[in-house]
Write a protein that holds these residues in place. Structure first.
Motif, PDB file in Angstrom:
ATOM      1  N   THR A 161       0.826  -1.211   0.000  1.00  0.00           N
ATOM      2  CA  THR A 161       0.000   0.000   0.000  1.00  0.00           C
ATOM      3  C   THR A 161       0.857   1.256   0.000  1.00  0.00           C
ATOM      4  O   THR A 161       0.402   2.317  -0.399  1.00  0.00           O
ATOM      5  CB  THR A 161      -0.903   0.067   1.244  1.00  0.00           C
ATOM      6  OG1 THR A 161      -0.066   0.129   2.394  1.00  0.00           O
ATOM      7  CG2 THR A 161      -1.813  -1.121   1.340  1.00  0.00           C
ATOM      8  N   THR A 186       5.133   7.997   5.230  1.00  0.00           N
ATOM      9  CA  THR A 186       3.854   8.338   5.851  1.00  0.00           C
ATOM     10  C   THR A 186       2.799   7.305   5.500  1.00  0.00           C
ATOM     11  O   THR A 186       2.022   6.855   6.350  1.00  0.00           O
ATOM     12  CB  THR A 186       3.381   9.726   5.383  1.00  0.00           C
ATOM     13  OG1 THR A 186       4.468  10.616   5.494  1.00  0.00           O
ATOM     14  CG2 THR A 186       2.228  10.198   6.208  1.00  0.00           C
ATOM     15  N   ARG A 187       2.781   6.933   4.214  1.00  0.00           N
ATOM     16  CA  ARG A 187       1.762   5.968   3.809  1.00  0.00           C
ATOM     17  C   ARG A 187       2.054   4.593   4.363  1.00  0.00           C
ATOM     18  O   ARG A 187       1.141   3.807   4.598  1.00  0.00           O
ATOM     19  CB  ARG A 187       1.680   5.931   2.295  1.00  0.00           C
ATOM     20  CG  ARG A 187       0.913   7.115   1.760  1.00  0.00           C
ATOM     21  CD  ARG A 187       0.756   7.029   0.279  1.00  0.00           C
ATOM     22  NE  ARG A 187       0.260   5.737  -0.132  1.00  0.00           N
ATOM     23  CZ  ARG A 187       0.278   5.325  -1.384  1.00  0.00           C
ATOM     24  NH1 ARG A 187       0.783   6.090  -2.310  1.00  0.00           N
ATOM     25  NH2 ARG A 187      -0.190   4.141  -1.690  1.00  0.00           N
ATOM     26  N   ALA A 233       3.269   4.007   7.350  1.00  0.00           N
ATOM     27  CA  ALA A 233       2.741   4.025   8.709  1.00  0.00           C
ATOM     28  C   ALA A 233       1.214   4.007   8.692  1.00  0.00           C
ATOM     29  O   ALA A 233       0.578   3.264   9.445  1.00  0.00           O
ATOM     30  CB  ALA A 233       3.244   5.262   9.444  1.00  0.00           C
ATOM     31  N   LEU A 234       0.629   4.813   7.816  1.00  0.00           N
ATOM     32  CA  LEU A 234      -0.830   4.911   7.780  1.00  0.00           C
ATOM     33  C   LEU A 234      -1.443   3.613   7.281  1.00  0.00           C
ATOM     34  O   LEU A 234      -2.381   3.076   7.884  1.00  0.00           O
ATOM     35  CB  LEU A 234      -1.227   6.092   6.888  1.00  0.00           C
ATOM     36  CG  LEU A 234      -2.677   6.500   6.941  1.00  0.00           C
ATOM     37  CD1 LEU A 234      -3.065   6.859   8.359  1.00  0.00           C
ATOM     38  CD2 LEU A 234      -2.924   7.674   6.019  1.00  0.00           C
ATOM     39  N   GLY A 235      -0.894   3.089   6.159  1.00  0.00           N
ATOM     40  CA  GLY A 235      -1.404   1.840   5.603  1.00  0.00           C
ATOM     41  C   GLY A 235      -1.301   0.712   6.622  1.00  0.00           C
ATOM     42  O   GLY A 235      -2.235  -0.067   6.802  1.00  0.00           O
ATOM     43  N   THR A 272      -1.178   0.977   9.877  1.00  0.00           N
ATOM     44  CA  THR A 272      -2.112   1.182  10.988  1.00  0.00           C
ATOM     45  C   THR A 272      -3.529   0.806  10.585  1.00  0.00           C
ATOM     46  O   THR A 272      -4.259   0.177  11.362  1.00  0.00           O
ATOM     47  CB  THR A 272      -2.078   2.656  11.433  1.00  0.00           C
ATOM     48  OG1 THR A 272      -0.714   3.010  11.635  1.00  0.00           O
ATOM     49  CG2 THR A 272      -2.825   2.848  12.723  1.00  0.00           C
ATOM     50  N   VAL A 273      -3.902   1.175   9.358  1.00  0.00           N
ATOM     51  CA  VAL A 273      -5.236   0.817   8.875  1.00  0.00           C
ATOM     52  C   VAL A 273      -5.377  -0.698   8.807  1.00  0.00           C
ATOM     53  O   VAL A 273      -6.363  -1.283   9.269  1.00  0.00           O
ATOM     54  CB  VAL A 273      -5.481   1.457   7.492  1.00  0.00           C
ATOM     55  CG1 VAL A 273      -6.708   0.865   6.839  1.00  0.00           C
ATOM     56  CG2 VAL A 273      -5.640   2.960   7.638  1.00  0.00           C
TER      57      VAL A 273
END
Lengths: 328, 328, 263
Positions: A135, A145-146, A148-150, A152-153
């Protein structure tokens, strides 16, 4: 230079102390002389006391050392590559993947022994870790950033599915909840057999990317100007996190807090240099985990508290106090 | 307010009553959405009115209120901490609310007490955060670390209870911590709704300060804003919203994490308009997920948190990848 | 004289070190003051103290005789604007969006955006030549344009006093002069009082009416550039041997460093 070496030396002493305590203390009182003799390999198999030390406490201690170090280093690399203080190996979806795979296996295949979970945990952790990286792929590189965000999601989704499965089947809940708390107990050294290669590869990668992560901390462009192959380093670092965390979760279950707290604790003592952070976390991780494990054996005698739970109880106040003392 | 924000708000404003009517119309006593909507306001057949107003409306409204509150809380925190991973998890509110609720479950208190316990737990956690992190100045880094520590400690306590409980109790504890809208009453909905409405207005009023705070502490100070005080106000707001939401729906972490990102990707950078959109989207997501688990899926007893994550994650990941291609 | 900033035995410190100590200073109102000095001499810290971002550990800062640190934050922000050295640009904000934030001290919690607010924004955009850029995202602008947008924010604040921390850093020569000309216009046409930190001594001498030279947190010299800036001072403060000649264009002092290693 010298004071960092000194602190690492102190950390090593502390770790040795934890190892000694882990061998010596437990719900069964074993005379110290027996502990020493059993640990040194003499009188092996002679008497139940020695049996407890070599048969139960020794594997458990080794497991704590390995898992703690793996989680600590994975945490240092995870925060380094995402440049986010909230990141931890958990952030990349590894723990949630392993948990979901294990709970599914318990649900569908009726497994009931931690040794049987190992392969499922490795597979789940690896798949989830790689999915998080997919992702985050962007123009041939990883976008931190993505990532970490991906991750976490993904973690949120897998964790909710895990809960759903456990709510659907009472038997699964009953089996899985002990594994999910994260524990060094009752695993045996055979859980380490399949994960050794993962951990070694992960550690090698983590050490190799440490200097490059230092450069990345200065910003992507500066790193590029310093000759760091940014996208390759990011991929390698994320891979290192997945390998280490997958190995750790497969061996001990999802112990979340070590990977998050160890880098923060070490950073407040040794500073942000990744080359010190990695060995520091390799010491701080097992110190935290073993201390928690020993404490868990003592507070609820003759029963035990899971190390995964106690780590948080032990580490959380430490983290809060250190954060309070830190200058900014 | 830009055109995309207006369009999205309009779309949400149309979808919201439609989804609400649908949610009210589904169930054992079948009726059309229009009938359900009329019954909500007391018109139509007595039986319909009773079913809609007494049984269905509290749950539907609780989902709307909690969803909106969670989403706004997440947005406030992500902006305040300048961290895309921030959510009520990060400041310990989720852990505190879970701890309070699960503790009361363990003590065998009545269902009616659980929301109050969650609210109290969330606020106590926030108090812990304040006690440790507040030191005349609210440095963001310290807040985040202490918040993580508080969260980890409380989550470990919840985990411990789940492991130690008899299976029956563990199941209801897990159910609650995954998110549950079961058994909401009009009293809770009225009180929670009023409080959330007031807090939303406050969030809109404070949005200007949040925008000035975005300029960094120096510029904000030069513009006559006390950065620490403004941060405290925003933080308190986020805490209150998240605690209220946890009391109504349990800690559905995904809404707070994902909805602010969804809105940013749909409508652009934060403005008062997108704040409104965030609330609407959060409400839609949680209610949609609840309709899904309650009426549309064959599985009984699926936690609403599971559906929220499952529903929201693909959407978010899709937007992330699409956003990526349009970026320079 | 209005808009006169003064410090008395000012001591400013961060948690671990004292940066400015025992500083007595009077900055003339209605003039352009340039603060110069070597790196780490406390220039930016002084500016932070003057803008009340940093509380003094001893001594005081006064504005027209009133203690700055006893004034309400908002009231001060209506009189004194600050452009930090490295401001944080919010993600995806437009130029106009940025400049509108400058009106913050003039708005109350419930007051709507007024015609006066919009006028101030328009004036600020116009004066900085950023009217055409108003709908552009700030993070896509060039360095010079971005700096002008930030100055516009400070102008929209509509204060008689402006504190600028190295407004010309990272700009090429032309854009440096554009910014300094803008400052000079603000002073000449609107009578604004300006205090700015500069690095280039020649520019400071050209544009400033009053020069403040800091050295290791203390005042090394203060006064009109023509009287203050001489070779002895530069050598003492910057540790650079030099000669000071009249600027062929303006007659203000121009510092020419001595050649160091020309064989």
């Amino acid at each position: 230079m010298t004071w960092q070496t000194l602190l690492l030396g102190l950390g090593l002493c502390l770790l040795l102390l934890c190892v000694a305590l882990s061998l010596a203390l437990g719900s069964r009182t074993v005379p110290l002389s027996t502990v020493i003799e059993a640990a040194l390999g003499r009188r092996t198999g002679a008497g139940p006391d020695a049996q407890v030390v070599t048969g139960l406490r020794l594997p458990r201690t080794v497991l704590g050392l390995v898992v703690g170090a793996a989680l600590g280093v994975a945490g240092a690399v995870a925060q380094g590559v995402t440049r986010n203080p909230l990141a931890s190996p958990t952030t990349l979806g590894v723990n949630a993947g392993a948990s979901f795979a294990v709970v599914t296996a318990i649900y569908a295949l009726h497994l009931s022994r931690p040794v049987e979970y190992v392969w499922f945990a490795v597979a789940g952790a690896g798949l989830a870790g790689l999915a998080a990286q997919v992702t985050a792929r962007r123009a041939g590189g990883l976008d931190p950033t993505r990532l970490a965000l991906g991750g976490t999601v993904l973690t949120a989704v897998l964790a909710s599915w895990t809960s759903a499965l456990m709510l659907a089947s009472r038997r699964t809940l009953d089996e899985a909840r002990f594994w999910l708390a994260g524990s060094l107990d009752g695993r045996g050294l055979e859980v380490l057999v399949p994960v050794w290669p993962l951990l070694l590869a992960g550690l090698a990668l983590a050490v190799a990317v440490a200097p490059a992560l230092n450069a990345l901390a200065l910003g992507e462009e500066t790193a590029q100007a310093l000759g760091v192959p940014v996208s390759r380093i990011r991929t390698a670092a994320a891979l290192a996190v997945v390998l280490l965390a997958a190995g750790a979760v497969a061996a001990a279950g999802p112990v979340a807090f070590v990977g998050l707290a160890a880098p923060h604790l070490v950073r407040s003592l040794l500073g942000g240099d990744q080359r010190w952070l990695v060995p520091g976390c390799a010491l701080a991780g097992p110190i935290l985990l073993l201390a928690a494990d020993v404490l868990g054996r003592l507070v609820a005698r003759p029963s035990e508290l899971e190390a995964g739970v106690v780590t948080a109880f032990l580490g959380a106040p430490l983290l809060a106090v250190l954060a309070r003392r830190a200058a900014r | 307010m830009n055109r995309r924000t207006v369009l999205c708000c309009l779309a949400a404003a149309v979808l919201l009553p439609a989804l609400t009517a649908t949610a009210l119309s589904l169930g054992q006593v079948a009726m059309s959405p229009a009938t359900a909507l009329r019954a909500l306001f007391g018109f139509g057949q007595g039986g319909d009115v009773l079913v809609v107003r007494e049984f269905r409306a509290p749950r539907v409204l609780a989902a709307l209120i909690a969803g909106g509150a969670l989403a706004v809380s997440g947005r406030l925190l992500q902006r305040l901490f300048r961290n895309p991973l921030a959510s009520p998890d990060v400041i310990g509110v989720t852990g505190g609310a879970s701890f309070g609720a699960v503790l009361l479950l363990a003590l065998g208190a009545s269902q009616l007490m659980i929301p109050l316990a969650a609210l109290g737990g969330g606020l106590v956690a926030a108090g812990l955060l304040g006690g440790f992190a507040w030191r005349s100045r609210a440095a963001v880094g310290r807040l985040v670390l202490v918040g993580l520590a508080v969260q980890a400690g409380l989550a470990a306590a919840v985990n411990l209870m789940i492991v130690r409980f008899p299976a029956e109790l563990a199941s209801s504890a897990l159910q609650w911590t995954t998110g549950s809208l079961y058994g909401r009453t009009w009293t809770e909905v009225r009180a929670g709704g009023t409080a959330v409405a007031v807090l939303l207005v406050a969030a809109l009023l404070l949005d200007r300060r949040a925008a000035v705070l975005d300029l960094g502490d120096e510029s904000a100070g030069g513009l006559g804003l006390r950065p620490d005080r403004a941060r405290l106000q925003i933080l308190l707001l986020a805490i209150a919203l998240a605690s209220l939401a946890a009391a109504l729906s349990g800690p559905v972490g995904f809404v707070a994490l994902a909805v602010p990102h969804l809105v940013r990707l749909l409508a652009g950078p934060p403005t008062p308009g997108t704040l409104l959109l965030t609330a609407l989207t959060g409400a839609l997501l949680l209610l949609g997920a609840d309709v899904l688990v309650l009426h549309l899926l064959p599985l009984r007893g699926l936690p609403v948190g599971a559906a929220t994550a499952t529903l929201g994650a693909p959407w978010l990941l899709f937007l992330l990848t699409r956003h990526d291609r349009s970026a320079p | 004289m209005r808009n006169q900033l003064a410090t008395r035995r000012l001591r400013l410190r961060y948690s671990d070190r004292t940066v400015v100590d025992g500083l007595d200073l009077a900055l003339p109102g209605g003039a352009i003051t340039a603060v110069v000095g070597p790196n780490a001499c406390g220039k930016s810290t002084l500016l932070r103290g003057l803008a009340r971002l940093l509380d003094p550990t001893a001594g005081s800062v006064t504005l027209d005789g009133a203690d700055l640190h006893r004034m309400p934050a908002r009231a001060l922000a209506k009189r004194l604007g600050l452009l930090p050295q490295q401001p944080v640009t919010p993600e995806a904000i437009t130029v106009e969006g940025l400049v509108r934030l400058g009106r913050h001290p003039h708005q109350r919690l419930l007051s709507p955006w007024s015609a006066a607010d919009q006028q101030a924004v328009e004036r600020a955009l116009h004066r900085t030549g950023t009217t055409e850029l108003r709908d552009q995202p700030v993070d896509r602008l060039s360095g010079g344009q971005r700096q002008r947008a930030w100055i516009a924010l400070t102008l929209a604040q509509d204060t008689e006093l402006l504190l600028l921390d190295e407004p010309t850093t990272f700009l090429d020569l032309r854009h440096q002069l554009d910014v300094l000309d803008l400052v000079a216009d603000l002073h000449r046409e609107l009578g604004r009082t300006v205090v700015m930190v500069l690095h280039d001594l020649g520019q400071a001498a050209r544009y400033a009416d009053h020069l403040v030279v800091l050295h290791q947190g203390r005042l090394a010299a203060a006064g009109p550039p023509g009287e203050v800036l001489d070779a002895e001072l530069v050598e003492r403060v910057f540790e650079v041997p030099c000669q000071v000649v009249p600027d062929p264009e303006t007659g203000t002092p121009l510092v020419i460093p001595r050649a160091r290693r020309i064989s």
